[in-house]
Design an enzyme around this catalytic site. Structure first.
Site, short mmCIF file in Angstrom:
data_model
loop_
_atom_site.label_atom_id
_atom_site.label_comp_id
_atom_site.label_asym_id
_atom_site.label_seq_id
_atom_site.Cartn_x
_atom_site.Cartn_y
_atom_site.Cartn_z
N HIS A 198 3.54 10.07 23.17
CA HIS A 198 4.33 9.38 24.20
C HIS A 198 4.64 10.32 25.35
CE1 HIS A 198 4.77 5.86 21.78
NE2 HIS A 198 5.59 6.38 20.91
N MET A 211 6.71 -4.49 13.13
CA MET A 211 5.99 -5.57 13.80
C MET A 211 6.99 -6.71 13.95
SD MET A 211 2.93 -4.53 14.28
CE MET A 211 2.08 -3.03 13.77
N ARG A 217 3.17 -1.69 29.30
CA ARG A 217 3.75 -3.02 29.03
C ARG A 217 4.87 -3.24 30.05
NH1 ARG A 217 6.54 -4.66 23.15
NH2 ARG A 217 6.44 -6.92 23.44
N GLY A 258 2.85 -1.11 22.85
CA GLY A 258 1.64 -1.57 22.19
C GLY A 258 0.77 -0.41 21.72
N SER A 261 -1.97 -10.41 11.13
CA SER A 261 -2.72 -9.49 10.28
C SER A 261 -2.09 -8.09 10.30
CB SER A 261 -4.18 -9.46 10.76
OG SER A 261 -4.80 -8.28 10.38
N TRP A 303 -0.94 -0.98 18.24
CA TRP A 303 -1.99 -2.00 18.42
C TRP A 303 -3.23 -1.35 19.04
CZ3 TRP A 303 -1.03 -6.90 21.98
CH2 TRP A 303 -1.90 -7.91 21.59
N SER A 334 8.21 -9.06 16.97
CA SER A 334 7.95 -10.42 17.47
C SER A 334 6.62 -10.49 18.23
CB SER A 334 9.11 -10.91 18.33
OG SER A 334 8.96 -10.50 19.65
N GLY A 335 6.21 -9.38 18.83
CA GLY A 335 4.89 -9.31 19.46
C GLY A 335 4.68 -10.33 20.57
S1 PPS Z 1 5.81 2.83 19.00
O1 PPS Z 1 6.86 2.98 17.96
O2 PPS Z 1 6.26 3.35 20.29
O3 PPS Z 1 4.54 3.40 18.60
O4 PPS Z 1 5.66 1.25 19.17
P1 PPS Z 1 4.41 0.52 19.81
O5 PPS Z 1 3.35 0.41 18.81
O6 PPS Z 1 4.09 1.11 21.12
O7 PPS Z 1 4.99 -0.92 20.12
C1 PPS Z 1 5.43 -1.81 19.13
C2 PPS Z 1 5.44 -3.19 19.76
O8 PPS Z 1 4.09 -3.69 19.78
C3 PPS Z 1 4.06 -4.91 19.06
N1 PPS Z 1 2.76 -5.11 18.41
C4 PPS Z 1 1.98 -6.17 18.64
N2 PPS Z 1 2.12 -7.21 19.48
C5 PPS Z 1 1.16 -8.16 19.46
N3 PPS Z 1 0.08 -8.12 18.64
C6 PPS Z 1 -0.10 -7.08 17.78
N4 PPS Z 1 -1.14 -7.06 16.97
C7 PPS Z 1 0.88 -6.05 17.77
N5 PPS Z 1 1.02 -4.91 17.06
C8 PPS Z 1 2.17 -4.36 17.47
C9 PPS Z 1 5.20 -4.77 18.07
O9 PPS Z 1 5.55 -6.01 17.50
C10 PPS Z 1 6.27 -4.18 18.98
O10 PPS Z 1 6.76 -5.13 19.93
P2 PPS Z 1 8.02 -6.07 19.72
O11 PPS Z 1 8.25 -6.71 21.06
O12 PPS Z 1 9.16 -5.22 19.31
O13 PPS Z 1 7.64 -7.08 18.68
#
Ligand code: PPS
Length: 326
Positions: A139, A291, A163, A65, A262, A68, A293-294
């Site tokens: 990281h 992005m 997470r 995350g 968004s 985010w 599945s979140g």
């Molecule tokens: S990275 O490449 O390490 O910087 O990735 P990172 O940003 O840490 O993680 C990406 C995952 O976060 C999910 N994500 C979100 N989830 C819910 N809501 C919002 N707004 C959001 N933004 C990013 C993103 O979808 C990745 O998770 P998964 O499970 O793969 O969908």
């Protein structure tokens, strides 16, 4: 040059066969952390880097995350400047370890018109030249942050995002296929995750390094699952940590900006340009989007009962007694 060791054994072999590209040719271990070998050229530079008292760092294990959290932190710290937030996130909030992870110097001449931005090809130089206040993503585990931060010789603020390991592993798998050139299957990837052989592993060490310091005044420890359940509370907590006042209306507006839908449609944060470059130059041809599945608990439909049991035992072994629950 810092001390390092090779990643050996079965894991080392899998990494070599299924997780090397022209940009990333091999892996090493430094202070217990797996990193691409190219990192060695920059390890001292990062260690000696000067932090600033008004820096804001977002630290994390990959796929927990980070993006985010970065967008939330940047918007709060910049008084919801949504116009400014149209600038690509990696430019507003660069990734410190980007260059050290990839060998651009030797490889880019083969792609003369690729034209990667300076925050990618010289992330450390780019960050050193930024005006204050700087926003920095990394990281790296605590023990590889600039020495000045480790020695607490700075008031730089750190927001850490964690997470649950099963969703992190699943998300990391898709990410590595889409963006880092991993060509193996999920079960093999999960084994690499549990053997602490993936880039930035061990996961427990990364998380606990910040969890142990969560009461330090300059550290805020957040969880992805809490952002999913109650984003407004996390926004308020983060605003307080950054000494910012926010009205209820502002919290709601930011919450909308940070919603998955968004962010999925926001080109400034969804890394579409990276995926396009990979496709254009046929570096990686996997399908998907950053992005993805979140969700929380997606692992339930993806992991076998045996793998779930292995993950649960592993999680208990590393986190029992620490007070941290996912
Ligand atoms: S990275 O490449 O390490 O910087 O990735 P990172 O940003 O840490 O993680 C990406 C995952 O976060 C999910 N994500 C979100 N989830 C819910 N809501 C919002 N707004 C959001 N933004 C990013 C993103 O979808 C990745 O998770 P998964 O499970 O793969 O969908």
């Amino acid at each position: 040059m810092p001390e390092y060791s090779e990643v050996t054994g079965e894991e080392g072999k899998i990494l070599k066969q299924k997780f090397t590209t022209c940009f990333r040719t091999g892996y090493i271990k430094i202070k217990g952390t797996v990193l691409p070998e190219y990192y060695l050229k920059f390890a001292d530079k990062i260690n000696e880097m000067k932090a600033r008292d008004d820096d804001i760092w977002v630290c994390s294990f990959p796929k927990t995350g980070t993006t985010w959290t970065q967008e939330m932190v940047w918007c709060i710290a910049n008084d919801l400047d949504f116009e400014g937030a149209k600038v690509n996130l990696p430019r507003r909030f660069p990734f410190l370890d980007h260059t050290p992870l990839f060998d651009y110097e030797d490889v880019l001449p083969k792609y003369p018109d690729m034209n990667l931005p300076d925050y990618v090809t010289d992330s450390i130089g780019f960050i050193n030249e930024l005006p204050s206040p700087r926003f920095i993503k990394t990281h790296l585990p605590f023990q590889l942050l600039p020495q000045q931060i480790q020695d607490k010789n700075t008031k730089a603020k750190i927001v850490y995002i964690a997470r649950n390991p099963k969703d992190t592993c699943l998300s990391y798998y898709h990410h590595c296929k889409l963006m880092e050139g991993y060509v193996g299957e999920f079960d093999e990837f999960a084994k690499l995750f549990l053997s602490n052989a993936l880039c930035f592993a061990p996961f427990p060490d990364n998380v606990l390094g910040f969890w142990k310091r969560r009461h330090d005044p300059n550290i805020l420890f957040l969880k992805y699952e809490d952002m999913k359940t109650d984003l407004s509370s996390v926004i308020r907590k983060t605003a307080k940590f950054l000494n910012k006042e926010m009205t209820e209306n502002q919290v709601n507006v930011l919450k909308e900006h940070l919603s998955f839908e968004s962010m999925k449609n926001n080109r400034a944060v969804n890394y579409e340009e990276v995926i396009e470059i990979n496709r254009t130059y046929k570096l990686i041809e996997a399908e998907g989007s950053f992005m993805r599945s979140g969700k929380v608990g997606e692992w339930k439909g993806r992991m076998s009962p045996e793998l779930i049991e292995e993950f649960d035992k592993w999680t208990e072994k590393h986190f029992k007694g620490t007070g941290l629950e996912f």
